[in-house]
Write a protein that holds these residues in place. Structure first.
Motif, mmCIF file in Angstrom:
data_model
loop_
_atom_site.group_PDB
_atom_site.id
_atom_site.type_symbol
_atom_site.label_atom_id
_atom_site.label_comp_id
_atom_site.label_asym_id
_atom_site.label_seq_id
_atom_site.Cartn_x
_atom_site.Cartn_y
_atom_site.Cartn_z
ATOM 1 N N PHE A 402 0.719 -1.213 -0.109
ATOM 2 C CA PHE A 402 -0.055 -0.050 0.132
ATOM 3 C C PHE A 402 0.966 1.347 -0.167
ATOM 4 N N CYS A 403 0.484 2.135 -0.890
ATOM 5 C CA CYS A 403 1.487 3.361 -0.847
ATOM 6 C C CYS A 403 0.463 4.610 -1.030
ATOM 7 N N GLY A 404 0.681 5.774 -0.752
ATOM 8 C CA GLY A 404 0.200 7.023 -1.289
ATOM 9 C C GLY A 404 0.691 8.166 -0.353
ATOM 10 N N VAL A 405 0.024 9.148 -0.485
ATOM 11 C CA VAL A 405 0.560 10.408 0.161
ATOM 12 C C VAL A 405 0.011 10.469 1.630
ATOM 13 N N ASN A 406 0.460 11.494 2.408
ATOM 14 C CA ASN A 406 0.150 11.505 3.704
ATOM 15 C C ASN A 406 -1.597 11.717 4.068
ATOM 16 N N GLY A 407 -1.842 10.649 5.106
ATOM 17 C CA GLY A 407 -3.242 11.129 5.859
ATOM 18 C C GLY A 407 -4.325 10.610 4.747
ATOM 19 N N VAL A 408 -4.252 9.796 3.790
ATOM 20 C CA VAL A 408 -5.325 9.511 3.001
ATOM 21 C C VAL A 408 -6.045 8.219 3.412
ATOM 22 N N GLY A 409 -5.393 7.526 4.540
ATOM 23 C CA GLY A 409 -6.177 6.210 5.192
ATOM 24 C C GLY A 409 -5.286 4.973 4.713
ATOM 25 N N GLY A 496 3.415 7.558 4.280
ATOM 26 C CA GLY A 496 3.147 8.557 3.359
ATOM 27 C C GLY A 496 4.044 9.282 2.974
ATOM 28 N N ARG A 497 3.928 9.745 1.659
ATOM 29 C CA ARG A 497 4.962 10.734 1.087
ATOM 30 C C ARG A 497 4.363 11.567 0.013
ATOM 31 N N MET A 498 4.841 12.809 -0.211
ATOM 32 C CA MET A 498 4.276 13.681 -1.349
ATOM 33 C C MET A 498 5.064 13.271 -2.729
ATOM 34 N N GLN A 499 4.129 13.458 -3.604
ATOM 35 C CA GLN A 499 4.551 12.866 -5.025
ATOM 36 C C GLN A 499 5.855 13.557 -5.387
ATOM 37 N N ASP A 500 6.206 14.902 -4.760
ATOM 38 C CA ASP A 500 7.294 15.542 -5.416
ATOM 39 C C ASP A 500 8.471 15.264 -4.638
ATOM 40 N N ASN A 501 8.434 14.581 -3.639
ATOM 41 C CA ASN A 501 9.826 14.301 -2.663
ATOM 42 C C ASN A 501 10.523 13.149 -3.266
ATOM 43 N N GLU A 502 11.391 13.456 -4.134
ATOM 44 C CA GLU A 502 12.312 12.480 -4.977
ATOM 45 C C GLU A 502 13.115 11.640 -3.813
ATOM 46 N N PRO A 503 13.652 11.861 -2.862
ATOM 47 C CA PRO A 503 14.328 10.648 -2.046
ATOM 48 C C PRO A 503 13.309 9.709 -1.507
ATOM 49 N N VAL A 523 -3.228 4.301 -2.918
ATOM 50 C CA VAL A 523 -4.299 4.716 -1.986
ATOM 51 C C VAL A 523 -4.491 6.150 -2.114
ATOM 52 N N GLY A 524 -5.666 6.580 -2.634
ATOM 53 C CA GLY A 524 -6.098 8.072 -2.593
ATOM 54 C C GLY A 524 -7.487 8.425 -2.487
ATOM 55 N N GLU A 525 -7.399 9.751 -2.008
ATOM 56 C CA GLU A 525 -8.818 10.290 -1.463
ATOM 57 C C GLU A 525 -9.492 10.558 -2.797
ATOM 58 N N ALA A 526 -10.741 10.120 -2.645
ATOM 59 C CA ALA A 526 -11.876 10.573 -3.630
ATOM 60 C C ALA A 526 -12.091 12.170 -3.289
ATOM 61 N N LEU A 527 -11.857 12.658 -2.236
ATOM 62 C CA LEU A 527 -12.662 14.253 -1.975
ATOM 63 C C LEU A 527 -11.686 15.097 -2.554
ATOM 64 N N ASN A 530 -9.161 15.829 -8.980
ATOM 65 C CA ASN A 530 -8.145 15.678 -9.988
ATOM 66 C C ASN A 530 -6.882 15.675 -9.335
ATOM 67 N N GLU A 531 -6.667 16.105 -8.121
ATOM 68 C CA GLU A 531 -5.212 16.014 -7.293
ATOM 69 C C GLU A 531 -4.723 14.662 -7.135
ATOM 70 N N ALA A 532 -5.844 13.788 -6.884
ATOM 71 C CA ALA A 532 -5.486 12.471 -6.789
ATOM 72 C C ALA A 532 -4.828 11.783 -8.070
ATOM 73 N N VAL A 533 -5.424 12.197 -9.228
ATOM 74 C CA VAL A 533 -4.797 11.892 -10.456
ATOM 75 C C VAL A 533 -3.389 12.252 -10.656
ATOM 76 N N ASP A 534 -2.994 13.524 -10.425
ATOM 77 C CA ASP A 534 -1.874 14.126 -10.285
ATOM 78 C C ASP A 534 -0.847 13.316 -9.567
ATOM 79 N N GLN A 535 -1.143 12.755 -8.114
ATOM 80 C CA GLN A 535 -0.494 12.338 -7.501
ATOM 81 C C GLN A 535 -0.201 10.550 -7.806
#
Length: 613
Positions: A402-409, A496-503, A523-527, A530-535
């Motif tokens: 499971f991977c995704g940005v911070n706080g999506v569940g 969790g990690r932001m999509q722009d954090n290269e390390p 794992v992405g948030e439906a809320l 389109n930010e989830a699409v970019d992620q």
């Protein structure tokens, strides 16, 4: 009665053919060829076509490059064609799955005639039985609205009782044994009567006893009291009774866990789809059938003047398509997909004649529905339970990351997937791969303790080594541990990690490349729309750029999507369409709540219905 049912590859190899009435075999073959030309060659969005007096319906299987075609007479209007073609599709895939993967089915052929006739007879019998029995009207007590209202009222009643009992328990624990409430003050008449009874009793016994006149005392002026300190209802000077920080007694590790045994058995088998309310669908159907064709997103088609223009032209559709693009964008559909849908609708309407708005509305709705269904049908199908069984037969665990940005569940929905697998009888090892966030391991431990209390400690276990460790090495050790102890599934949690954090993205790519999980879920948030699409796009591209394996030369990519908080977006479901369209990967799970059973599969029809509202 069927004229023709055929299964063939997109390359033209016929695997199975059933000839039914055989009254127009030449016309049936020609009709199927015309449909193939429209769908496969010209890229038409509709899978249903008419040729002379015949109707042809196609179903495409993108994973195995198969085409399922059924041909009937147009006048018959058989309502069970969708069910028949879907049932044959699933049965054929499940029976010849290995041969289709190996490519031996193209050479050896298949013996599917008896299975086809059995399924056809069963569906026709069910259709006849349904036609004989008239549909009974439902009472209000049998509707979903009544169940929802009754359940909500019961939950509110139980909550009020629970709050009242908790308040009483805490007040007793904090304040000690409560004293009885003081008796209400007596009136002047009652005090006078009581004094008279006392005097009469004293005279009767020959005793003289002074009795204080309580009325006089009551009326006597009293000294004015100062301001008293407020006493709060839930206040107190000690925390005894509300402090649960101390460890439980030995042998009573689950003392603070509530009984959740009623959840067992609620998710056996495949996940159910996330459906809209039955009443909402009925209202939508009424809106499109009553009056002048209804309202909703197709109401702006009324701008076309049918009294002066019987044939729809491209110029008359320009303002209509502009409003349609705005409507789709407001529901979080990506701009590229909105343009493609509008082009598909324009090609379906231009050059055709409609005498009324109802005919135009029906054609436009069907064209958009077919195009959206085609987009939401992924290139590959993920069946987790089937794949777990295959891995188990080969003596290895099935690994999901499971991977995704911070706080999506991620951790919460990992626990839901774990509960679903446990409910289907599999042993699960949960890996605490988030070695960065404080409390991440403790959160997983809490879920594992609850699930172990619900099932057994042998069924689920947490594999963790604390914080600051290398997640890739930790996952490798966990998979090896699971194989030695014969666990069926390994669920790997990641930070969790932001999509722009290269390390951090390179660290995730290292974990995926080293351990080669069977399924990598984003794992992405439906809320967030389109930010989830970019992620998703940047996560997928990072895996492709950084995790090319040296042995096989293959690239690690996102294999599926888990959308959380899907119950909070109402009809703004465009993010689901955009994510599937851009990556071509399926939405495997959708989260619909905070409890373990709140995990569903994506229902394509309900998403299309919500978008067309």
């Amino acid at each position: 009665m069927l004229e023709l049912f055929s299964i063939f590859s997109k390359g033209g190899i016929v695997l199975f053919c059933f000839q039914g009435a055989c009254t127009q075999i030449l016309s049936s073959t020609t009709a199927v060829n015309e449909s193939i030309k429209n769908v496969l060659i010209q890229g038409s969005s509709s899978n249903t076509h008419n040729h002379k007096n015949l109707t042809i319906q196609l179903k495409l299987d993108n994973e195995f490059e198969l085409v399922f075609a059924v041909c009937v007479q147009k006048v018959l209007q058989l309502s069970y064609l969708d069910k028949l073609i879907d049932t044959i599709h699933l049965e054929f895939r499940d029976r010849y799955k290995n041969e289709l993967k190996d490519g031996t089915l193209w050479l050896n052929g298949c013996d599917f005639d008896s299975d086809f006739r059995t399924i056809l007879k069963r569906i026709e019998d069910e259709h006849r039985a349904a036609k004989v029995q008239p549909r009974a009207m439902k009472n209000f007590s049998e509707s979903k609205k009544f169940e929802k209202t009754a359940t909500a009222n019961k939950a509110m009643f139980e909550q009020d009782k629970s709050v009242a009992s908790t308040a009483a328990r805490l007040a007793t624990a904090v304040m000690g044994t409560s004293e009885p409430a003081p008796a209400p003050a007596k009136s002047d008449v009652e005090i006078a009567r009581e004094n008279m009874r006392k005097k009469m009793a004293a005279k009767k016994n020959g005793k003289k006893k002074a009795v204080t006149d309580e009325v006089t005392e009551k009326k006597a002026p009293s000294k004015k009291k100062g301001k008293e300190a407020r006493s709060w209802e839930m206040g107190g000077k000690t925390t005894e009774g509300i402090d649960f920080s101390s460890p439980p007694a030995p042998g009573d590790a689950n003392a603070n866990l509530k009984d959740e045994s009623h959840l067992k058995g609620t998710m056996s088998g495949d996940l159910s789809g996330f459906n809209e309310e039955e009443e909402d669908e009925e209202v939508a159907e009424e809106e499109t059938t009553n009056g002048n064709g209804g309202g909703g997103m197709f109401s702006f088609l009324k701008n076309i003047n049918f009294s002066t223009q019987q044939t729809v032209s491209s110029d008359s559709l320009v303002p209509v398509l502009d409003k349609l693009k705005e409507h789709l964008t407001s529901k979080n559909v990506a701009s590229e997909i909105s343009v493609q849908l509008c082009d598909s609708l324009e090609s379906s309407l231009v050059g055709k004649s409609y005498s009324t708005f109802t005919g135009l509305n029906s054609t436009a709705r069907q064209a958009l529905s077919d195009a959206l269904t085609k987009i939401l049908s992924p290139k590959r199908r993920v069946n987790v339970l089937r794949d777990v069984m295959d891995a188990k037969s080969k003596g290895r665990p099935y690994v999901i990351t499971f991977c995704g940005v911070n706080g999506v569940g991620k951790s919460t929905n990992l626990a839901k997937v774990c509960f679903w697998l446990l409910d289907n009888g599999y042993r699960v090892l949960v890996v605490g791969g988030d070695t960065f966030r404080a409390g991440a391991v403790e959160q997983l431990r809490t879920h594992v303790v609850r699930l172990a209390n619900l099932y057994s400690e042998e069924s689920v276990q947490l594999y963790e080594r604390g914080y600051g460790k290398d997640p890739a090495g930790l996952a490798y050790e966990a998979i090896k541990y699971a194989k030695e102890r014969r666990y069926d599934v390994v669920l790997v949690d990641t930070a969790g990690r932001m999509q722009d954090n290269e390390p951090l993205m390179r660290a995730l790519s290292k974990l995926v490349a080293m351990n080669k999980p069977d399924l990598t879920l984003f794992v992405g948030e439906a809320l967030v729309g389109n930010e989830a699409v970019d992620q998703l796009v940047k996560f997928n591209q990072s895996l492709i750029d950084n995790s090319t394996t040296a042995e096989a030369g293959t690239k690690s990519v996102i294999d599926g999507i888990l959308l959380t908080k899907f119950d909070c977006i109402d009809d703004k479901v465009g993010a689901a369409i955009s994510m599937t369209y851009i990556t071509g990967q399926p939405i495997v799970f959708v989260g619909t709540g905070q409890q373990y059973p709140d995990l569903k599969s994506l229902n394509v029809k309900s998403v299309v219905s919500a978008l067309l509202r």
